[in-house]
Design a protein around this motif. Structure first.
Motif, PDB file in Angstrom:
ATOM      1  N   PRO A   7       0.806  -1.234   0.000  1.00 48.35           N
ATOM      2  CA  PRO A   7       0.000   0.000   0.000  1.00 48.35           C
ATOM      3  C   PRO A   7       0.835   1.278   0.000  1.00 48.35           C
ATOM      4  O   PRO A   7       0.509   2.235  -0.710  1.00 48.35           O
ATOM      5  N   ARG A  81      -8.604  -2.593  -4.821  1.00 51.34           N
ATOM      6  CA  ARG A  81      -7.826  -2.473  -3.589  1.00 51.34           C
ATOM      7  C   ARG A  81      -8.348  -1.262  -2.809  1.00 51.34           C
ATOM      8  O   ARG A  81      -7.641  -0.306  -2.544  1.00 51.34           O
ATOM      9  N   ASP A  84      -6.630  -0.065   0.604  1.00 54.68           N
ATOM     10  CA  ASP A  84      -5.299   0.504   0.333  1.00 54.68           C
ATOM     11  C   ASP A  84      -5.409   1.872  -0.323  1.00 54.68           C
ATOM     12  O   ASP A  84      -4.700   2.810   0.035  1.00 54.68           O
TER      13      ASP A  84
END
Length: 102
Positions: A7, A81, A84
């Motif tokens: 991340p 994601r 993240d």
């Protein structure tokens, strides 16, 4: 897919470059507005593109850190994601999700 950024390694430049393409932004828009967050087949986004072009677009999204992609035999699944990206760039996904698609 082996290549997955941590991340903290997701950078704004590649993210914005990936989102500059309308096909890739369409994929992210659909994933943002898909409330259950489940994995989706890469073929489920209604992209009228050749398989190689579609694969290229998903590779760019993956390399930018926007999606996580899993190969399942002759099919691939993709997930956003979200956590993240929300941690790294607060508000970005909300902007994409609220954008009207043309």
């Amino acid at each position: 897919m082996a290549e997955s950024l941590e991340p903290e390694d997701i950078e704004l430049g590649p993210v914005l470059s990936a989102l500059a393409d309308p096909h890739r932004r369409h994929v992210i828009h659909e994933l943002v507005n898909d409330t259950d967050g489940s994995e989706r087949p890469c073929t489920s986004f209604g992209l009228d593109l050749s398989k190689s072009t579609r694969s290229h677009h998903f590779k760019v999204l993956r390399q930018a850190g926007l999606v996580h992609q899993v190969d399942r035999g002759n099919r691939s699944g993709v997930t956003l994601r979200r956590a993240d990206l929300d941690a790294r760039f607060p508000g970005l996904l909300s902007l994409i999700g609220s954008e009207k698609e043309s």
